[in-house]
Design a protein around this motif. Structure first.
Motif, short mmCIF file in Angstrom:
data_model
loop_
_atom_site.label_atom_id
_atom_site.label_comp_id
_atom_site.label_asym_id
_atom_site.label_seq_id
_atom_site.Cartn_x
_atom_site.Cartn_y
_atom_site.Cartn_z
N THR A 1 -1.60 -15.93 19.57
CA THR A 1 -1.13 -14.20 20.50
C THR A 1 -1.19 -12.87 19.30
OG1 THR A 1 -0.07 -13.44 21.67
CG2 THR A 1 1.43 -14.49 19.67
N LYS A 2 -1.99 -12.24 20.20
CA LYS A 2 -1.97 -11.19 19.46
C LYS A 2 -1.39 -9.87 19.44
CE LYS A 2 -6.50 -13.53 19.22
NZ LYS A 2 -6.75 -14.85 19.68
N ASP B 1 -7.79 -18.18 25.78
CA ASP B 1 -6.69 -19.14 25.87
C ASP B 1 -5.96 -20.01 26.29
OD1 ASP B 1 -4.45 -18.28 27.25
OD2 ASP B 1 -4.05 -16.58 25.23
N GLN C 1 -3.85 -20.13 28.94
CA GLN C 1 -2.80 -19.65 29.46
C GLN C 1 -2.26 -19.87 30.55
OE1 GLN C 1 -0.57 -16.89 25.99
NE2 GLN C 1 0.22 -18.13 25.67
N GLU D 1 -11.40 -16.09 19.07
CA GLU D 1 -10.77 -17.21 19.93
C GLU D 1 -11.53 -18.23 19.49
OE1 GLU D 1 -7.90 -17.48 21.94
OE2 GLU D 1 -7.76 -15.25 22.15
N ASP E 1 -14.67 -9.04 22.02
CA ASP E 1 -14.25 -7.67 21.09
C ASP E 1 -13.83 -7.58 19.76
OD1 ASP E 1 -12.57 -5.95 21.96
OD2 ASP E 1 -10.87 -6.29 22.13
N1 UDP Z 1 -7.37 -10.32 23.50
C1 UDP Z 1 -8.95 -9.51 23.47
N2 UDP Z 1 -8.57 -8.28 22.33
C2 UDP Z 1 -7.21 -8.06 21.77
C3 UDP Z 1 -6.52 -9.25 21.95
C4 UDP Z 1 -6.36 -9.91 23.18
O1 UDP Z 1 -9.72 -9.58 23.85
O2 UDP Z 1 -7.47 -7.48 20.79
C5 UDP Z 1 -7.78 -11.88 24.60
C6 UDP Z 1 -7.77 -12.50 23.50
O3 UDP Z 1 -8.91 -13.33 23.36
C7 UDP Z 1 -7.22 -13.55 24.92
C8 UDP Z 1 -6.19 -12.47 25.84
O4 UDP Z 1 -6.87 -11.04 25.20
O5 UDP Z 1 -7.81 -14.34 25.66
C9 UDP Z 1 -5.07 -12.91 25.33
O6 UDP Z 1 -4.37 -12.75 24.69
P1 UDP Z 1 -3.25 -13.25 23.58
O7 UDP Z 1 -3.29 -14.71 23.96
O8 UDP Z 1 -2.70 -12.90 22.40
O9 UDP Z 1 -2.41 -12.04 24.81
P2 UDP Z 1 -0.75 -12.75 25.23
O10 UDP Z 1 -1.28 -13.93 26.12
O11 UDP Z 1 -0.23 -13.59 24.08
O12 UDP Z 1 -0.27 -12.01 26.05
#
Ligand code: UDP
Ligand code: MG
Length: 310
Positions: free
Chosen positions: A206-207, A97, A99, A12, A42
């Motif tokens: 996104t992950k 992030d 969001q 991030e 992480d």
């Molecule tokens: N994250 C994490 N480990 C992972 C994937 C994501 O700690 O293996 C964290 C990421 O840094 C973020 C949060 O989990 O703060 C949400 O991830 P992401 O934005 O990818 O998910 P989305 O919002 O798309 O559901």
């Protein structure tokens, strides 16, 4: 009153400075609360950890734990919750992030002070998501709540405040398969939803991809319900009943009209259908079995490599 913000971070780097600025501004409004930021790195492969360490050196309210590798968000959140200081009255899990808008923090605190022990954000609209993501998410919540022992609120975000009691309860749950939405919900306690609109990611990416989301959905379903496992007995009963009726009909035909030896089509349909059903049921048992396998191994959920400001 002490409250800890638990922030899982995986690659991030572009978001962290913005996150830090915005959350600092957001919490300034809650004067009666002393906030601590607990960042969980992480296993980031970018410069996130160094940035966090520098921040922690300059700021005693920032703590960092760094996991030995990437364990996934659910494990990162679990790790963060385990390291919340015993003096904290509540913990707030929030994505790095942005969001989940930082303005939620103030609203969460208000509800907490009003006596709620679990305060979670619920998305009022998923317009920021693509059509396919919206539809699959909707189907997931429908499907999950149709079979789960405890339904979860649809479109609830992982962003939530939990009180000390809820936190302690969560930490007693020993499972390795950590579908946090389900676990947060399982512990119960007085809960309230705060509606919000989820923002688009400002930077980074996104992950998640659809394969990961599918597996996440399976993890949730298998953790939240045994219905899928028990369903097959009933499907088997229905198919057997049809088979018995059909056998009666075949026998009756043979006695009354003799046997003209036809039925290739019906035979093929029956064989293909039944073997398909059997493979699906075996596959579902495999899903549960693989998770039992993970549970019996009793491996730790995460390993901590470094701690800063503890
Ligand atoms: N994250 C994490 N480990 C992972 C994937 C994501 O700690 O293996 C964290 C990421 O840094 C973020 C949060 O989990 O703060 C949400 O991830 P992401 O934005 O990818 O998910 P989305 O919002 O798309 O559901
Ligand atoms: Mg995100």
């Amino acid at each position: 009153m002490d409250v800890t913000l638990v922030v899982p971070c995986y690659n991030e780097e572009p978001m962290l400075p913005v996150f830090w600025e915005q959350t600092r501004q957001a919490v300034a409004a809650c004067r009666q609360v002393h906030f601590t930021w607990l960042f969980v790195n992480d296993g980031s492969t970018d410069n996130s950890l160094n940035w966090l360490k520098t921040l922690a050196q300059q700021n005693p309210d920032v703590k960092v734990i760094s996991l030995s590798r990437n364990f996934g968000k659910e494990a990162a959140v679990t790790a963060g919750l385990a390291f919340v200081a015993p003096t904290a009255k509540a913990a707030i899990v929030i994505d790095a992030d942005l969001q989940d808008p930082p303005s939620l923090i103030g609203e969460f605190i208000q509800q907490f002070e009003a006596g709620y022990e679990v305060v979670y954000g619920v998305r009022t609209s998923r317009k920021a998501d693509s059509w396919i993501k919206r539809t699959t998410a909707h189907l997931f919540y429908k499907g999950y709540n149709a079979v789960a022992e405890r339904p979860i609120p649809a479109h609830a975000s992982d962003c939530r405040l939990i009180s000390r009691r809820v936190l302690d309860a969560l930490l007693t749950l020993p499972e390795r398969e950590r579908f946090m939405k389900g676990l947060f919900n399982w512990v119960g306690f007085k809960s309230i939803a705060v509606p919000f609109v989820r923002q688009k990611r400002a930077a980074g990416s996104t992950k998640w991809n659809y394969w990961k989301l599918w597996n996440f959905a399976l993890q949730g379903l298998t953790a939240g319900s045994t219905v899928l496992l028990r369903l097959w007995a009933y499907i088997g009963m229905c198919i057997s009943l049809v088979a018995v009726l059909f056998a009666g009909w075949v026998a009756f035909k043979k006695i009354v009209w003799g046997n003209p030896v036809s039925g290739y089509a019906s035979l093929m349909v029956a064989i293909l259908f039944c073997s398909g059903v059997q493979l699906i049921s075996l596959g579902i048992m495999g899903e549960y079995l693989s998770r039992i396998f993970v549970e019996v191994k009793q491996r730790p959920l995460y390993l901590v490599d470094e701690k800063v400001n503890f």
